[in-house]
Every structure is written in C-alpha cells, then in structure tokens.
Design a protein around this motif. Structure first.
Motif, PDB file in Angstrom:
ATOM      1  N   LYS A 173       0.833  -1.221  -0.156  1.00  0.00           N
ATOM      2  CA  LYS A 173      -0.032  -0.129  -0.040  1.00  0.00           C
ATOM      3  C   LYS A 173       0.840   1.326  -0.142  1.00  0.00           C
ATOM      4  CE  LYS A 173      -3.583   2.480   0.237  1.00  0.00           C
ATOM      5  NZ  LYS A 173      -3.285   3.268  -1.104  1.00  0.00           N
ATOM      6  N   GLU A 174       0.705   2.042  -1.088  1.00  0.00           N
ATOM      7  CA  GLU A 174       1.514   3.269  -1.326  1.00  0.00           C
ATOM      8  C   GLU A 174       1.192   4.273  -0.132  1.00  0.00           C
ATOM      9  OE1 GLU A 174       4.481   4.231  -2.255  1.00  0.00           O
ATOM     10  OE2 GLU A 174       3.973   3.930  -4.251  1.00  0.00           O
ATOM     11  N   ARG A 175       2.165   5.015   0.456  1.00  0.00           N
ATOM     12  CA  ARG A 175       2.029   5.912   1.320  1.00  0.00           C
ATOM     13  C   ARG A 175       1.801   5.653   2.810  1.00  0.00           C
ATOM     14  NH1 ARG A 175      -0.799   7.636  -2.867  1.00  0.00           N
ATOM     15  NH2 ARG A 175      -2.819   7.200  -1.969  1.00  0.00           N
ATOM     16  N   SER A 176       1.925   4.120   2.939  1.00  0.00           N
ATOM     17  CA  SER A 176       1.578   3.787   4.142  1.00  0.00           C
ATOM     18  C   SER A 176       3.225   3.797   4.970  1.00  0.00           C
ATOM     19  CB  SER A 176       1.355   2.068   4.075  1.00  0.00           C
ATOM     20  OG  SER A 176       1.648   1.538   5.444  1.00  0.00           O
ATOM     21  N   PRO A 177       3.117   3.927   6.404  1.00  0.00           N
ATOM     22  CA  PRO A 177       4.295   4.097   6.884  1.00  0.00           C
ATOM     23  C   PRO A 177       5.190   2.699   6.964  1.00  0.00           C
ATOM     24  CG  PRO A 177       2.764   4.381   8.495  1.00  0.00           C
ATOM     25  CD  PRO A 177       1.709   4.434   7.256  1.00  0.00           C
ATOM     26  N   SER A 178       4.411   1.848   7.019  1.00  0.00           N
ATOM     27  CA  SER A 178       5.064   0.377   6.784  1.00  0.00           C
ATOM     28  C   SER A 178       5.173  -0.117   5.415  1.00  0.00           C
ATOM     29  CB  SER A 178       4.004  -0.521   7.453  1.00  0.00           C
ATOM     30  OG  SER A 178       3.945  -0.347   8.717  1.00  0.00           O
ATOM     31  N   CYS A 179       4.258   0.185   4.620  1.00  0.00           N
ATOM     32  CA  CYS A 179       4.333  -0.396   3.247  1.00  0.00           C
ATOM     33  C   CYS A 179       4.628   0.770   2.133  1.00  0.00           C
ATOM     34  CB  CYS A 179       2.847  -1.111   2.814  1.00  0.00           C
ATOM     35  SG  CYS A 179       2.470  -2.480   4.009  1.00  0.00           S
ATOM     36  N   GLY A 180       4.493   1.690   2.322  1.00  0.00           N
ATOM     37  CA  GLY A 180       4.763   2.753   1.209  1.00  0.00           C
ATOM     38  C   GLY A 180       6.138   2.043   0.192  1.00  0.00           C
ATOM     39  N   VAL A 181       5.890   2.002  -0.794  1.00  0.00           N
ATOM     40  CA  VAL A 181       6.978   1.983  -2.015  1.00  0.00           C
ATOM     41  C   VAL A 181       7.775   2.903  -2.445  1.00  0.00           C
ATOM     42  CG1 VAL A 181       7.576   0.458  -4.195  1.00  0.00           C
ATOM     43  CG2 VAL A 181       5.546  -0.445  -2.564  1.00  0.00           C
ATOM     44  N   ASN A 182       7.052   3.961  -2.816  1.00  0.00           N
ATOM     45  CA  ASN A 182       7.684   4.999  -3.603  1.00  0.00           C
ATOM     46  C   ASN A 182       7.569   6.140  -2.994  1.00  0.00           C
ATOM     47  OD1 ASN A 182       8.389   3.707  -6.100  1.00  0.00           O
ATOM     48  ND2 ASN A 182       5.856   3.691  -6.256  1.00  0.00           N
ATOM     49  N   CYS A 183       6.499   6.454  -2.175  1.00  0.00           N
ATOM     50  CA  CYS A 183       6.356   7.549  -1.279  1.00  0.00           C
ATOM     51  C   CYS A 183       5.666   7.266   0.047  1.00  0.00           C
ATOM     52  CB  CYS A 183       5.585   8.663  -1.995  1.00  0.00           C
ATOM     53  SG  CYS A 183       3.819   8.106  -2.572  1.00  0.00           S
ATOM     54  N   ILE A 184       5.935   8.104   0.969  1.00  0.00           N
ATOM     55  CA  ILE A 184       5.235   7.883   2.549  1.00  0.00           C
ATOM     56  C   ILE A 184       4.799   9.608   2.948  1.00  0.00           C
ATOM     57  CG2 ILE A 184       6.452   6.023   3.058  1.00  0.00           C
ATOM     58  CD1 ILE A 184       8.238   7.581   4.966  1.00  0.00           C
ATOM     59  N   TYR A 185       3.835   9.519   3.914  1.00  0.00           N
ATOM     60  CA  TYR A 185       3.749  10.840   4.241  1.00  0.00           C
ATOM     61  C   TYR A 185       5.120  11.583   5.244  1.00  0.00           C
ATOM     62  CZ  TYR A 185      -0.988  10.239   2.897  1.00  0.00           C
ATOM     63  OH  TYR A 185      -2.170   9.888   2.266  1.00  0.00           O
ATOM     64  N   ASP A 186       5.090  12.778   5.158  1.00  0.00           N
ATOM     65  CA  ASP A 186       6.305  13.425   5.720  1.00  0.00           C
ATOM     66  C   ASP A 186       6.571  13.526   7.353  1.00  0.00           C
ATOM     67  OD1 ASP A 186       4.612  15.523   6.374  1.00  0.00           O
ATOM     68  OD2 ASP A 186       5.759  17.014   5.318  1.00  0.00           O
ATOM     69  N   GLY A 187       5.574  12.971   7.934  1.00  0.00           N
ATOM     70  CA  GLY A 187       5.811  13.176   9.404  1.00  0.00           C
ATOM     71  C   GLY A 187       5.177  14.342  10.046  1.00  0.00           C
ATOM     72  N   SER A 188       4.612  15.356   9.301  1.00  0.00           N
ATOM     73  CA  SER A 188       3.865  16.358   9.728  1.00  0.00           C
ATOM     74  C   SER A 188       2.343  16.258  10.045  1.00  0.00           C
ATOM     75  CB  SER A 188       4.226  17.563   8.789  1.00  0.00           C
ATOM     76  OG  SER A 188       3.477  17.336   7.588  1.00  0.00           O
ATOM     77  N   PHE A 189       1.890  15.065   9.674  1.00  0.00           N
ATOM     78  CA  PHE A 189       0.606  14.856   9.761  1.00  0.00           C
ATOM     79  C   PHE A 189      -0.501  15.473   9.081  1.00  0.00           C
ATOM     80  CE2 PHE A 189       2.552  12.573  13.110  1.00  0.00           C
ATOM     81  CZ  PHE A 189       2.034  11.154  13.214  1.00  0.00           C
ATOM     82  N   SER A 190       0.158  16.402   7.652  1.00  0.00           N
ATOM     83  CA  SER A 190      -0.680  17.405   7.307  1.00  0.00           C
ATOM     84  C   SER A 190      -1.166  16.875   5.622  1.00  0.00           C
ATOM     85  CB  SER A 190       0.206  18.708   7.185  1.00  0.00           C
ATOM     86  OG  SER A 190       1.606  18.318   6.520  1.00  0.00           O
ATOM     87  N   HIS A 191      -0.686  15.566   5.639  1.00  0.00           N
ATOM     88  CA  HIS A 191      -0.942  14.856   4.109  1.00  0.00           C
ATOM     89  C   HIS A 191       0.115  15.334   3.101  1.00  0.00           C
ATOM     90  CE1 HIS A 191      -4.687  13.428   5.894  1.00  0.00           C
ATOM     91  NE2 HIS A 191      -5.046  14.731   6.275  1.00  0.00           N
ATOM     92  N   ARG A 192       1.307  15.918   3.586  1.00  0.00           N
ATOM     93  CA  ARG A 192       2.219  15.933   2.486  1.00  0.00           C
ATOM     94  C   ARG A 192       3.004  14.875   2.260  1.00  0.00           C
ATOM     95  NH1 ARG A 192       3.530  21.448   5.492  1.00  0.00           N
ATOM     96  NH2 ARG A 192       4.819  20.199   6.471  1.00  0.00           N
ATOM     97  N   ILE A 193       3.487  14.496   1.037  1.00  0.00           N
ATOM     98  CA  ILE A 193       4.076  13.201   0.448  1.00  0.00           C
ATOM     99  C   ILE A 193       5.402  13.652   0.445  1.00  0.00           C
ATOM    100  CG2 ILE A 193       4.004  11.507  -1.160  1.00  0.00           C
ATOM    101  CD1 ILE A 193       1.102  12.077  -1.142  1.00  0.00           C
ATOM    102  N   ILE A 194       6.498  12.552   0.688  1.00  0.00           N
ATOM    103  CA  ILE A 194       7.706  12.703   0.430  1.00  0.00           C
ATOM    104  C   ILE A 194       8.058  11.397  -0.070  1.00  0.00           C
ATOM    105  CG2 ILE A 194       8.630  14.494   2.159  1.00  0.00           C
ATOM    106  CD1 ILE A 194       9.647  11.878   3.667  1.00  0.00           C
ATOM    107  N   SER A 195       9.318  11.332  -0.947  1.00  0.00           N
ATOM    108  CA  SER A 195       9.794  10.179  -1.600  1.00  0.00           C
ATOM    109  C   SER A 195      10.355   9.430  -0.614  1.00  0.00           C
ATOM    110  CB  SER A 195      10.859  10.551  -2.710  1.00  0.00           C
ATOM    111  OG  SER A 195      10.360  11.183  -3.818  1.00  0.00           O
ATOM    112  N   GLY A 196      10.359   7.995  -0.886  1.00  0.00           N
ATOM    113  CA  GLY A 196      10.778   7.156   0.521  1.00  0.00           C
ATOM    114  C   GLY A 196       9.874   5.784   0.731  1.00  0.00           C
TER     115      GLY A 196
END
Length: 159
Positions: free
Chosen positions: A103-126
């Motif tokens: 599952k993309e964007r998940s802090p466990s499963c994100g493959v290409n991107c995750i949320y940035d840690g601000s809990f504001s729905h901003r996405i970063i690569s990783g």
C-alpha cells in the motif's frame, strides 16, 4: 507466493479499522497465490489504531535508528514497526515469495512515497519500514498504484 498488504485485499486492517480494497487484486486473489499481511498488526499494534507517520526520515532511517515511527499524539511505535517488518521477512523466509504488492504512502508499506511526518498529508519520496526491509533483502516490491493487470498476470506466472 506474493506478499500483499492485507488492506488491499479487503481486510479491515487499516489504522482506522477499514480497508483499501483494490478490485484487481481482489479479483486475482482467488488464484491462491497471495499471502495477506499487515505489518503493523504483526508488530503488535491494534486495529483500529492511531495514525502513524515516520518523523524525520523514511523506513530506511527507522531501520537504521535515525528516525522514529510516531503516532499523531506523540506515541512512539518504532519497535512495533520494526517487529512487524521482521515478521513479514520471516514469512518470506518460510515460503517462496517472488514479490510484494504494498500500500503506497503507508508508513509500513509505502513503496515510492510516504507521508512526511507532519500529519498534514504532505508526501515525500521514500519507503515505509517493511518495504525498505523487503527491498534490502532483494524482494521486488510494487505499489498497488503502479500495478497494471498485465504486470500482475506476469507476477502471478512467476509463482
């Protein structure tokens, strides 16, 4: 076999107790070649649970001890995320796994991107923690968002 984020197969494992059902994955699940996993549950977290993001980095940073997995109210769940990733890796070692669809964007499963840690729905690569650990162990990882039916059929033929 192919590891698949359980929420994508319609299991209510998402942090809010719901699923992220992916119709194409659900359609092909009857082939019996998917192993549904939820790393966060395997790490001991309940469902439902507080939303979690990686603070100060990505899954690779969590694995190396450079950053933390933290809930929206400040609760640190890094050890549960690492344990869950290691439990998924145990499954990979038990059965012949040829790939993982996560599952993309998940802090466990994100493959290409995750949320940035601000809990504001901003996405970063990783990658998320489990995705990073699987990649370290040379398991091909795919996001449900980049998966085409042609690619899925090709992956299934390798099982």
């Amino acid at each position: 076999m192919i590891i698949v984020s359980a929420c994508l197969l319609g299991l209510n494992t998402k942090y809010d107790g719901k699923a992220h059902t992916h119709a194409m994955l659900q359609k092909y699940s009857t082939k019996g070649k998917f192993i549904p996993v939820c790393p966060e549950q395997l790490g001991g977290l309940p469902t439902p649970r507080v939303p979690v993001e990686i603070i100060g980095g990505t899954g690779q940073g969590v694995l190396s001890g450079d950053c933390v997995a933290q809930g929206e109210q400040g609760e640190v769940v890094t050890s549960e995320f690492i344990l869950g990733a290691k439990e998924v890796l145990k499954i990979v070692e038990l059965v012949p796994v040829t790939a993982a669809i996560l599952k993309e964007r998940s802090p466990s499963c994100g493959v290409n991107c995750i949320y940035d840690g601000s809990f504001s729905h901003r996405i970063i690569s990783g990658q998320g923690v489990t995705a990073a650990l699987l990649k370290e162990h040379n398991i091909p990882i795919y996001s449900e968002e980049e998966l085409t039916e042609e690619r899925l059929v090709e992956l299934l033929e390798r099982v």
